[in-house]
Write a protein that holds these residues in place. Structure first.
Motif, short mmCIF file in Angstrom:
data_model
loop_
_atom_site.label_atom_id
_atom_site.label_comp_id
_atom_site.label_asym_id
_atom_site.label_seq_id
_atom_site.Cartn_x
_atom_site.Cartn_y
_atom_site.Cartn_z
N LYS A 89 0.82 -1.22 0.00
CA LYS A 89 0.00 0.00 0.00
C LYS A 89 0.85 1.27 0.00
N GLY A 90 1.91 1.25 -0.84
CA GLY A 90 2.75 2.43 -0.98
C GLY A 90 3.88 2.53 0.01
N GLU A 91 3.93 1.63 1.00
CA GLU A 91 5.02 1.62 1.96
C GLU A 91 6.02 0.54 1.58
N LEU A 92 7.31 0.85 1.66
CA LEU A 92 8.35 -0.07 1.23
C LEU A 92 9.00 -0.76 2.43
N TYR A 93 9.14 -2.08 2.32
CA TYR A 93 9.73 -2.88 3.41
C TYR A 93 10.83 -3.78 2.86
N SER A 94 11.91 -3.92 3.63
CA SER A 94 13.01 -4.79 3.24
C SER A 94 12.66 -6.26 3.47
N LEU A 95 13.08 -7.09 2.53
CA LEU A 95 12.95 -8.54 2.67
C LEU A 95 14.33 -9.16 2.46
N PHE A 97 12.79 -10.51 6.29
CA PHE A 97 12.50 -9.73 7.49
C PHE A 97 13.79 -9.47 8.27
N ASN A 98 14.13 -8.20 8.44
CA ASN A 98 15.32 -7.86 9.20
C ASN A 98 15.08 -6.58 9.98
N MET A 99 16.10 -6.01 10.57
CA MET A 99 15.91 -4.85 11.43
C MET A 99 15.36 -3.64 10.68
N TYR A 100 15.68 -3.52 9.38
CA TYR A 100 15.09 -2.43 8.61
C TYR A 100 13.56 -2.61 8.54
N THR A 101 13.14 -3.86 8.35
CA THR A 101 11.71 -4.17 8.29
C THR A 101 11.03 -3.84 9.61
N PHE A 102 11.63 -4.31 10.71
CA PHE A 102 11.01 -4.14 12.03
C PHE A 102 10.99 -2.68 12.46
N ASN A 103 12.03 -1.94 12.06
CA ASN A 103 12.06 -0.52 12.37
C ASN A 103 10.94 0.21 11.64
N LYS A 104 10.70 -0.16 10.39
CA LYS A 104 9.65 0.49 9.60
C LYS A 104 8.26 0.16 10.15
N ILE A 105 8.07 -1.07 10.60
CA ILE A 105 6.75 -1.49 11.08
C ILE A 105 6.47 -0.98 12.49
N TRP A 106 7.46 -1.15 13.40
CA TRP A 106 7.20 -0.87 14.82
C TRP A 106 8.04 0.27 15.40
N GLY A 107 9.03 0.75 14.65
CA GLY A 107 9.87 1.81 15.19
C GLY A 107 10.94 1.32 16.14
N VAL A 108 11.14 0.01 16.24
CA VAL A 108 12.17 -0.54 17.13
C VAL A 108 13.54 -0.33 16.51
#
Length: 259
Positions: A89-95, A97-108
């Motif tokens: 939906k227009g948001e880009l996520y790294s595959l 699943f790694n820390m870039y992914t988790f940071n984008k989803i949850w801000g961790v």
């Protein structure tokens, strides 16, 4: 006496490697393929100066040094690293699943925070015995990752809802608590500089190859030419669909040339 020691049905990777090994061992080999080209599903062709993978992109990867040393006898490889990006939906996520992914989803920002978030969602789901793919995925990585990065892709890939797919399809999901975007956890990876077709041609150098030959259309006659047959085609077709048709899933390619 038979004309050949081996009849290899299919000029893809397995067929070409087997034929090379057999020929190097002093055996007489014939390779046939019903298509009009060698290299099977890794076939690449030149289009506008680009190596196009006709049947979908292929990236060679292995941790086995013996395999790598063998295949690099027949091709030079580039240093391509597969680092996919998922668009949800227009948001880009790294595959994967790694820390870039988790940071984008949850801000961790730390591995500990990411692991805690995944465990929290797993506990909230309360799934102990997954009955389908959806429950299996949620029990492994939680609802957020499942909804954004697994559900849509998986349903498109298999052509049916995740709730109708067996749990065993996803035994595990790669979760990396590092900032590493390399999709393959392999020491050696890349794509042949000259394309896969040239690599397979090098494998088959000096070996007799006949294209446009359908083994299943004249099985007895062709099999009679060799002591052994090595068949690399569709297994349900080989047995004349006596047990039905396997539910292969593929993709539909739509190609266009842009300026």
């Amino acid at each position: 006496m038979k004309q050949y020691d081996y009849l290899v049905v299919g000029a893809g990777l397995f067929g070409a490697v087997f034929a090379r090994q057999a020929a190097d061992a002093g055996k007489k080999v014939l390779v046939i393929d019903k298509r009009d080209h060698i290299a099977g599903n890794v076939y690449t062709e030149q289009v506008e100066g680009i190596h196009v993978h006709r049947y979908g992109a292929h990236i060679f990867h292995t941790n086995n040094k013996t395999v790598w040393d063998y295949i690099t006898r027949f091709a030079e490889f580039n240093r391509f690293t597969n680092s996919p990006v998922a668009n949800y939906k227009g948001e880009l996520y790294s595959l994967p699943f790694n820390m870039y992914t988790f940071n984008k989803i949850w801000g961790v920002v730390t591995p500990e925070e990411a692991a805690a978030k995944i465990e929290e969602q797993r506990q909230e789901a309360g799934i102990t015995e997954p009955h389908n793919l959806e429950e299996q995925a949620i029990s492994l990585v939680g609802k957020d990752i499942y909804e954004k990065l697994i559900k849509g892709y998986t349903q498109k890939q298999w052509g049916r809802p995740c709730t109708e797919l067996p749990a065993f399809i996803i035994k595990r999901l790669p979760v990396r608590l590092t900032f590493d975007n390399n999709y393959f956890n392999a020491l050696y990876q890349g794509i042949p500089v000259g394309g896969y077709t040239q690599m397979v041609a090098n494998l088959l150098d000096g070996i007799e190859v006949q294209l446009g030959v359908d083994y299943l259309a004249d099985k007895e006659k062709l099999a009679a030419t060799a002591e052994r047959v090595v068949y690399t085609g569709a297994i349900d077709a080989y047995f004349n669909y006596t047990l039905g048709t396997l539910q292969y899933r593929s993709v539909r390619f739509e190609t266009e040339t842009l300026d």
